[in-house]
Design a protein around this motif. Structure first.
Motif, PDB file in Angstrom:
ATOM      1  N   LEU A  45       0.837  -1.200   0.000  1.00  0.00           N
ATOM      2  CA  LEU A  45       0.000   0.000   0.000  1.00  0.00           C
ATOM      3  C   LEU A  45       0.875   1.254   0.000  1.00  0.00           C
ATOM      4  O   LEU A  45       0.669   2.178  -0.784  1.00  0.00           O
ATOM      5  CB  LEU A  45      -0.942   0.004   1.214  1.00  0.00           C
ATOM      6  N   GLU A  46       1.852   1.250   0.870  1.00  0.00           N
ATOM      7  CA  GLU A  46       2.783   2.378   0.981  1.00  0.00           C
ATOM      8  C   GLU A  46       3.538   2.596  -0.339  1.00  0.00           C
ATOM      9  O   GLU A  46       3.702   3.717  -0.800  1.00  0.00           O
ATOM     10  CB  GLU A  46       3.776   2.032   2.095  1.00  0.00           C
ATOM     11  N   MET A  47       3.953   1.490  -0.969  1.00  0.00           N
ATOM     12  CA  MET A  47       4.724   1.546  -2.219  1.00  0.00           C
ATOM     13  C   MET A  47       3.895   1.894  -3.435  1.00  0.00           C
ATOM     14  O   MET A  47       4.362   2.597  -4.320  1.00  0.00           O
ATOM     15  CB  MET A  47       5.337   0.164  -2.503  1.00  0.00           C
ATOM     16  N   THR A  48       2.664   1.343  -3.493  1.00  0.00           N
ATOM     17  CA  THR A  48       1.914   1.353  -4.759  1.00  0.00           C
ATOM     18  C   THR A  48       0.577   2.080  -4.680  1.00  0.00           C
ATOM     19  O   THR A  48      -0.079   2.239  -5.703  1.00  0.00           O
ATOM     20  CB  THR A  48       1.629  -0.091  -5.227  1.00  0.00           C
ATOM     21  N   GLY A  49       0.149   2.450  -3.482  1.00  0.00           N
ATOM     22  CA  GLY A  49      -1.132   3.131  -3.351  1.00  0.00           C
ATOM     23  C   GLY A  49      -2.317   2.197  -3.165  1.00  0.00           C
ATOM     24  O   GLY A  49      -3.453   2.645  -3.056  1.00  0.00           O
ATOM     25  N   ALA A  50      -2.064   0.878  -3.142  1.00  0.00           N
ATOM     26  CA  ALA A  50      -3.146  -0.089  -2.900  1.00  0.00           C
ATOM     27  C   ALA A  50      -2.573  -1.298  -2.183  1.00  0.00           C
ATOM     28  O   ALA A  50      -1.421  -1.667  -2.399  1.00  0.00           O
ATOM     29  CB  ALA A  50      -3.798  -0.516  -4.214  1.00  0.00           C
ATOM     30  N   ARG A  51      -3.414  -1.900  -1.331  1.00  0.00           N
ATOM     31  CA  ARG A  51      -2.919  -3.104  -0.643  1.00  0.00           C
ATOM     32  C   ARG A  51      -3.621  -4.360  -1.169  1.00  0.00           C
ATOM     33  O   ARG A  51      -3.387  -5.465  -0.709  1.00  0.00           O
ATOM     34  CB  ARG A  51      -3.031  -2.939   0.882  1.00  0.00           C
ATOM     35  N   SER A  52      -4.477  -4.169  -2.173  1.00  0.00           N
ATOM     36  CA  SER A  52      -5.182  -5.306  -2.766  1.00  0.00           C
ATOM     37  C   SER A  52      -4.218  -6.134  -3.615  1.00  0.00           C
ATOM     38  O   SER A  52      -3.170  -5.658  -4.038  1.00  0.00           O
ATOM     39  CB  SER A  52      -6.333  -4.796  -3.637  1.00  0.00           C
ATOM     40  N   VAL A  53      -4.591  -7.390  -3.855  1.00  0.00           N
ATOM     41  CA  VAL A  53      -3.821  -8.250  -4.759  1.00  0.00           C
ATOM     42  C   VAL A  53      -4.633  -8.447  -6.034  1.00  0.00           C
ATOM     43  O   VAL A  53      -5.851  -8.317  -5.998  1.00  0.00           O
ATOM     44  CB  VAL A  53      -3.489  -9.609  -4.094  1.00  0.00           C
ATOM     45  N   PRO A  54      -3.996  -8.724  -7.159  1.00  0.00           N
ATOM     46  CA  PRO A  54      -2.548  -8.803  -7.287  1.00  0.00           C
ATOM     47  C   PRO A  54      -1.913  -7.416  -7.333  1.00  0.00           C
ATOM     48  O   PRO A  54      -2.562  -6.452  -7.734  1.00  0.00           O
ATOM     49  CB  PRO A  54      -2.359  -9.496  -8.639  1.00  0.00           C
ATOM     50  N   ARG A  55      -0.700  -7.340  -6.895  1.00  0.00           N
ATOM     51  CA  ARG A  55       0.160  -6.178  -7.149  1.00  0.00           C
ATOM     52  C   ARG A  55       1.171  -6.695  -8.150  1.00  0.00           C
ATOM     53  O   ARG A  55       1.910  -7.631  -7.869  1.00  0.00           O
ATOM     54  CB  ARG A  55       0.886  -5.696  -5.886  1.00  0.00           C
ATOM     55  N   VAL A  56       1.172  -6.115  -9.329  1.00  0.00           N
ATOM     56  CA  VAL A  56       2.001  -6.600 -10.431  1.00  0.00           C
ATOM     57  C   VAL A  56       3.134  -5.610 -10.681  1.00  0.00           C
ATOM     58  O   VAL A  56       2.881  -4.428 -10.903  1.00  0.00           O
ATOM     59  CB  VAL A  56       1.159  -6.772 -11.718  1.00  0.00           C
ATOM     60  N   PHE A  57       4.345  -6.121 -10.615  1.00  0.00           N
ATOM     61  CA  PHE A  57       5.529  -5.304 -10.865  1.00  0.00           C
ATOM     62  C   PHE A  57       6.178  -5.749 -12.169  1.00  0.00           C
ATOM     63  O   PHE A  57       6.445  -6.932 -12.362  1.00  0.00           O
ATOM     64  CB  PHE A  57       6.553  -5.451  -9.732  1.00  0.00           C
ATOM     65  N   VAL A  58       6.406  -4.794 -13.050  1.00  0.00           N
ATOM     66  CA  VAL A  58       7.188  -5.021 -14.260  1.00  0.00           C
ATOM     67  C   VAL A  58       8.493  -4.285 -14.015  1.00  0.00           C
ATOM     68  O   VAL A  58       8.513  -3.057 -13.940  1.00  0.00           O
ATOM     69  CB  VAL A  58       6.471  -4.492 -15.516  1.00  0.00           C
ATOM     70  N   GLY A  59       9.549  -5.070 -13.834  1.00  0.00           N
ATOM     71  CA  GLY A  59      10.775  -4.465 -13.335  1.00  0.00           C
ATOM     72  C   GLY A  59      10.492  -3.985 -11.922  1.00  0.00           C
ATOM     73  O   GLY A  59       9.852  -4.675 -11.146  1.00  0.00           O
ATOM     74  N   GLU A  60      10.911  -2.792 -11.602  1.00  0.00           N
ATOM     75  CA  GLU A  60      10.692  -2.279 -10.246  1.00  0.00           C
ATOM     76  C   GLU A  60       9.484  -1.364 -10.171  1.00  0.00           C
ATOM     77  O   GLU A  60       9.235  -0.727  -9.158  1.00  0.00           O
ATOM     78  CB  GLU A  60      11.970  -1.580  -9.769  1.00  0.00           C
ATOM     79  N   LYS A  61       8.696  -1.326 -11.247  1.00  0.00           N
ATOM     80  CA  LYS A  61       7.544  -0.425 -11.323  1.00  0.00           C
ATOM     81  C   LYS A  61       6.254  -1.223 -11.158  1.00  0.00           C
ATOM     82  O   LYS A  61       6.034  -2.215 -11.858  1.00  0.00           O
ATOM     83  CB  LYS A  61       7.563   0.272 -12.688  1.00  0.00           C
ATOM     84  N   CYS A  62       5.408  -0.777 -10.254  1.00  0.00           N
ATOM     85  CA  CYS A  62       4.103  -1.417 -10.099  1.00  0.00           C
ATOM     86  C   CYS A  62       3.172  -0.912 -11.198  1.00  0.00           C
ATOM     87  O   CYS A  62       3.003   0.299 -11.371  1.00  0.00           O
ATOM     88  CB  CYS A  62       3.504  -1.101  -8.729  1.00  0.00           C
ATOM     89  N   VAL A  63       2.579  -1.848 -11.941  1.00  0.00           N
ATOM     90  CA  VAL A  63       1.647  -1.466 -13.001  1.00  0.00           C
ATOM     91  C   VAL A  63       0.200  -1.658 -12.565  1.00  0.00           C
ATOM     92  O   VAL A  63      -0.718  -1.451 -13.348  1.00  0.00           O
ATOM     93  CB  VAL A  63       1.926  -2.231 -14.319  1.00  0.00           C
TER      94      VAL A  63
END
Length: 106
Positions: free
Chosen positions: A62-80
Motif C-alpha cells: 500500500l505504501e509503495m503502490t497506493g493499494a494493498r489489494s492483490v494482485p500487485r504486479v511489478f514489471v521491473g521495479e515499477k508497479c503497473v
C-alpha cells in the motif's frame, strides 16, 4: 521483514506478482501474462495468503503502490497495478513493450 522480502523480489529484469490463489483478479493477471513467452526465471508468482507477515506485506505494498489489494504486479521495479490494469495494458499493446524493455521475454 516484509519490506526486505518485497524489495528482494522486485528486480529490474523480472515480472513479479504478489497474489492470493483464490483471488479472481490474480487469476486474470496470470491468464494475461501466460500469453507471453518469458525467459526462465523472469516471471514470479508470490502467494502471500499463507504467510505470517501477509498483513504487513500488504501494508508495505500500500505504501509503495497506493493499494494493498492483490494482485500487485511489478514489471521491473515499477508497479503497473492489478488484474484489470494488466489486462488493459495487454489490450493496448503496451504490456509487450514493457516486458521487452526489461528483457523478460524470449
Amino acid at each position: 521483514m516484509a519490506q526486505e522480502f518485497v524489495k528482494a523480489q522486485i528486480k529490474g529484469d523480472k515480472v513479479v506478482l504478489f497474489i492470493k490463489p483464490s483471488c479472481p483478479y490474480c487469476v486474470k493477471a496470470k491468464e494475461v501474462l501466460s500469453k507471453y513467452k518469458f525467459k526462465p526465471g523472469h516471471l514470479t508468482y508470490i502467494d502471500i495468503s499463507g504467510r505470517s507477515d501477509m498483513g504487513s506485506m500488504q501494508d508495505y505494498l500500500l505504501e509503495m503502490t497506493g493499494a494493498r489489494s492483490v494482485p500487485r504486479v511489478f514489471v521491473g521495479e515499477k508497479c503497473v497495478g492489478g488484474g484489470d490494469d494488466v489486462a488493459a495494458l495487454h489490450s493496448s499493446g503496451k504490456l509487450e513493450g514493457m516486458l521487452q524493455s526489461i528483457g523478460a521475454l524470449q
